[in-house]
Design a protein around this motif. Structure first.
Motif, PDB file in Angstrom:
ATOM      1  N   MET A 157      42.297-105.296 -13.483  1.00  0.00           N
ATOM      2  CA  MET A 157      41.011-104.231 -12.802  1.00  0.00           C
ATOM      3  C   MET A 157      40.147-104.368 -13.493  1.00  0.00           C
ATOM      4  SD  MET A 157      43.896-101.475 -12.205  1.00  0.00           S
ATOM      5  CE  MET A 157      43.239-100.869 -11.242  1.00  0.00           C
ATOM      6  N   LEU A 158      39.629-104.268 -14.195  1.00  0.00           N
ATOM      7  CA  LEU A 158      38.180-105.048 -14.955  1.00  0.00           C
ATOM      8  C   LEU A 158      37.214-106.073 -14.414  1.00  0.00           C
ATOM      9  CD1 LEU A 158      38.141-103.664 -18.648  1.00  0.00           C
ATOM     10  CD2 LEU A 158      36.873-102.756 -16.899  1.00  0.00           C
ATOM     11  N   ASP A 159      38.293-107.281 -14.386  1.00  0.00           N
ATOM     12  CA  ASP A 159      38.312-108.139 -13.216  1.00  0.00           C
ATOM     13  C   ASP A 159      38.004-108.633 -11.989  1.00  0.00           C
ATOM     14  OD1 ASP A 159      37.270-110.724 -14.557  1.00  0.00           O
ATOM     15  OD2 ASP A 159      39.288-112.206 -14.411  1.00  0.00           O
ATOM     16  N   GLY A 160      38.108-108.118 -11.552  1.00  0.00           N
ATOM     17  CA  GLY A 160      37.796-107.957 -10.255  1.00  0.00           C
ATOM     18  C   GLY A 160      39.337-107.826  -9.286  1.00  0.00           C
ATOM     19  N   ILE A 161      40.778-107.622 -10.235  1.00  0.00           N
ATOM     20  CA  ILE A 161      41.456-107.987  -9.563  1.00  0.00           C
ATOM     21  C   ILE A 161      42.542-106.295  -9.232  1.00  0.00           C
ATOM     22  CG2 ILE A 161      44.249-108.582 -10.190  1.00  0.00           C
ATOM     23  CD1 ILE A 161      42.416-110.590 -10.182  1.00  0.00           C
ATOM     24  N   SER A 162      42.800-107.008  -8.032  1.00  0.00           N
ATOM     25  CA  SER A 162      43.368-105.388  -7.309  1.00  0.00           C
ATOM     26  C   SER A 162      44.624-104.414  -7.980  1.00  0.00           C
ATOM     27  CB  SER A 162      44.134-105.421  -5.390  1.00  0.00           C
ATOM     28  OG  SER A 162      45.053-105.817  -5.933  1.00  0.00           O
ATOM     29  N   LYS A 163      44.453-103.324  -7.992  1.00  0.00           N
ATOM     30  CA  LYS A 163      45.620-102.942  -8.557  1.00  0.00           C
ATOM     31  C   LYS A 163      47.078-102.656  -8.355  1.00  0.00           C
ATOM     32  CE  LYS A 163      47.378 -98.055  -9.664  1.00  0.00           C
ATOM     33  NZ  LYS A 163      47.066 -96.507  -9.276  1.00  0.00           N
ATOM     34  N   ALA A 164      47.244-103.830  -6.587  1.00  0.00           N
ATOM     35  CA  ALA A 164      48.674-103.809  -6.495  1.00  0.00           C
ATOM     36  C   ALA A 164      48.959-105.440  -7.370  1.00  0.00           C
ATOM     37  CB  ALA A 164      48.589-104.019  -5.399  1.00  0.00           C
ATOM     38  N   ALA A 165      47.680-106.319  -7.305  1.00  0.00           N
ATOM     39  CA  ALA A 165      48.391-107.650  -7.994  1.00  0.00           C
ATOM     40  C   ALA A 165      47.677-107.289  -8.916  1.00  0.00           C
ATOM     41  CB  ALA A 165      46.510-107.916  -7.254  1.00  0.00           C
ATOM     42  N   ALA A 166      47.588-106.391  -9.632  1.00  0.00           N
ATOM     43  CA  ALA A 166      47.695-106.199 -10.825  1.00  0.00           C
ATOM     44  C   ALA A 166      48.712-105.741 -11.871  1.00  0.00           C
ATOM     45  CB  ALA A 166      46.277-105.591 -12.003  1.00  0.00           C
ATOM     46  N   GLU A 171      49.914-100.087 -17.442  1.00  0.00           N
ATOM     47  CA  GLU A 171      49.251 -99.931 -17.380  1.00  0.00           C
ATOM     48  C   GLU A 171      48.062-100.656 -18.209  1.00  0.00           C
ATOM     49  OE1 GLU A 171      49.317 -95.731 -15.361  1.00  0.00           O
ATOM     50  OE2 GLU A 171      49.060 -95.634 -17.074  1.00  0.00           O
ATOM     51  N   ASN A 172      48.193-100.655 -19.300  1.00  0.00           N
ATOM     52  CA  ASN A 172      47.581-101.285 -20.942  1.00  0.00           C
ATOM     53  C   ASN A 172      47.418-103.071 -20.097  1.00  0.00           C
ATOM     54  OD1 ASN A 172      46.891 -99.905 -23.290  1.00  0.00           O
ATOM     55  ND2 ASN A 172      48.557 -99.083 -22.974  1.00  0.00           N
ATOM     56  N   ILE A 173      48.693-103.656 -19.778  1.00  0.00           N
ATOM     57  CA  ILE A 173      48.082-104.893 -19.587  1.00  0.00           C
ATOM     58  C   ILE A 173      47.816-104.996 -17.642  1.00  0.00           C
ATOM     59  CG2 ILE A 173      49.929-107.087 -18.261  1.00  0.00           C
ATOM     60  CD1 ILE A 173      51.912-106.082 -20.109  1.00  0.00           C
ATOM     61  N   ALA A 231      51.259-106.146 -10.005  1.00  0.00           N
ATOM     62  CA  ALA A 231      52.645-107.163  -9.823  1.00  0.00           C
ATOM     63  C   ALA A 231      52.470-108.162 -11.281  1.00  0.00           C
ATOM     64  CB  ALA A 231      52.655-107.950  -8.803  1.00  0.00           C
ATOM     65  N   ARG A 232      51.071-108.864 -11.392  1.00  0.00           N
ATOM     66  CA  ARG A 232      51.631-109.449 -12.191  1.00  0.00           C
ATOM     67  C   ARG A 232      51.953-109.236 -13.519  1.00  0.00           C
ATOM     68  NH1 ARG A 232      51.033-114.304 -16.200  1.00  0.00           N
ATOM     69  NH2 ARG A 232      49.326-114.670 -16.485  1.00  0.00           N
ATOM     70  N   ILE A 242      50.806-108.756 -26.838  1.00  0.00           N
ATOM     71  CA  ILE A 242      51.169-110.323 -26.272  1.00  0.00           C
ATOM     72  C   ILE A 242      50.391-109.927 -24.432  1.00  0.00           C
ATOM     73  CG2 ILE A 242      52.245-111.979 -26.545  1.00  0.00           C
ATOM     74  CD1 ILE A 242      53.337-112.138 -28.966  1.00  0.00           C
ATOM     75  N   ALA A 243      51.250-110.053 -24.201  1.00  0.00           N
ATOM     76  CA  ALA A 243      51.203-109.979 -22.180  1.00  0.00           C
ATOM     77  C   ALA A 243      50.128-109.197 -21.941  1.00  0.00           C
ATOM     78  CB  ALA A 243      52.216-109.038 -21.580  1.00  0.00           C
ATOM     79  N   ARG A 244      49.338-108.414 -22.961  1.00  0.00           N
ATOM     80  CA  ARG A 244      47.968-107.987 -22.293  1.00  0.00           C
ATOM     81  C   ARG A 244      47.419-109.059 -22.468  1.00  0.00           C
ATOM     82  NH1 ARG A 244      45.780-102.892 -25.382  1.00  0.00           N
ATOM     83  NH2 ARG A 244      45.662-104.639 -27.266  1.00  0.00           N
ATOM     84  N   GLY A 245      47.491-110.143 -23.603  1.00  0.00           N
ATOM     85  CA  GLY A 245      46.246-111.138 -23.685  1.00  0.00           C
ATOM     86  C   GLY A 245      46.468-111.945 -22.680  1.00  0.00           C
ATOM     87  N   LEU A 246      47.683-112.482 -22.039  1.00  0.00           N
ATOM     88  CA  LEU A 246      47.675-113.478 -20.686  1.00  0.00           C
ATOM     89  C   LEU A 246      47.749-113.039 -19.760  1.00  0.00           C
ATOM     90  CD1 LEU A 246      51.481-114.864 -22.470  1.00  0.00           C
ATOM     91  CD2 LEU A 246      48.790-116.200 -23.018  1.00  0.00           C
ATOM     92  N   ALA A 247      47.430-111.559 -19.424  1.00  0.00           N
ATOM     93  CA  ALA A 247      47.129-110.927 -18.635  1.00  0.00           C
ATOM     94  C   ALA A 247      46.167-112.179 -17.583  1.00  0.00           C
ATOM     95  CB  ALA A 247      46.482-109.359 -18.351  1.00  0.00           C
TER      96      ALA A 247
END
Length: 242
Positions: free
Chosen positions: A131-140, A124-126, A142-143, A174-179
């Protein structure tokens, strides 16, 4: 040797402001803080360029202003003068919302302390910045799971930060920074809070991910051994880069 010496002393041209060099460029950036009856000049005509696919170490004494330089490069703070070009886009004329949008879509950050939200799981942190950038929950999601696999933490996806070790927390950061698939990656002492063995493991993962993505990366560190393994090193001292 200052990597930006050919441009030192020059303002960005109209061509550079519209096309610019890819990656991160600072052109004659200045920043001062008022202290009592005097001004503290933290950045003095700082010029540098980090190209896509390049990892640059930023070293210097504690208190020199490396964090301020990174915050200004990442559009978290405003410079007093000069230009910051983010993947070719000049930022000095942007308002707060424009800076936020450019930062969110183009720049990834990692700090010495992970700054994970304790009430959310690793995945969820990633997901949140996406999601703040408009990506859907499902796509976020998966990424985020893809990134957790890259940092070898898929089995910890549903764990909250308090259930993770220090090294695991930093790998999630780090993963969050690349999200959001940034073009520029900034890190401020990303292994500074870790023991030597964990720091080595986290550093290897960080460098591999940044290289694989072809990012322009500027990483502040006190660890000269780690700095020597990057493409080049910039020294920041007395408000200037050399």
């Amino acid at each position: 040797m200052n990597d930006a010496s050919p441009n030192r002393g020059k303002s960005p041209s109209k061509k550079s402001a519209t096309t610019g060099d890819r990656g991160l460029r600072l052109d004659r950036v200045n920043k001062s803080f008022h202290q009592g009856k005097s001004d503290l000049n933290v950045l003095r005509d700082v010029s540098l360029h980090v190209e896509p696919g390049e990892l640059v170490a930023l070293v210097g004494p504690s208190g020199a202003g490396k964090s301020t330089l990174l915050h200004i490069a990442g559009l978290l703070e405003s410079a007093d003068s000069g230009e910051i070009l983010v993947n070719g886009a000049p930022s000095s004329a942007l308002d707060d919302s424009g800076r936020t949008a450019l930062r969110r879509s183009t720049i990834g950050f990692v700090y010495q302390y992970h700054h994970l939200l304790p009430e959310f799981s690793a995945v969820e942190n990633i997901m949140l910045p996406q999601m703040l950038d408009g990506i859907s929950k499902a796509a976020a999601r998966a990424r985020s799971m893809e990134l957790l696999e890259m940092v070898r933490l898929t089995d910890r996806a549903e764990h909250r930060p308090g259930q993770l070790s220090g090294g695991e927390q930093q790998r999630v950061a780090i993963a969050r920074g690349l999200a959001n698939r940034p073009a520029i990656f900034l890190a401020d002492e990303p292994t500074g809070n870790l023991d030597p063995d964990t720091a080595e493991s986290v550093f290897k993962i960080l460098i591999q991910l940044v290289r694989d993505a072809g990012l322009a990366a500027l990483i502040a560190t006190h660890n000269l051994d780690l700095a020597a393994r990057m493409d080049r090193t910039l020294r920041f001292e007395h408000g200037q880069v050399s």
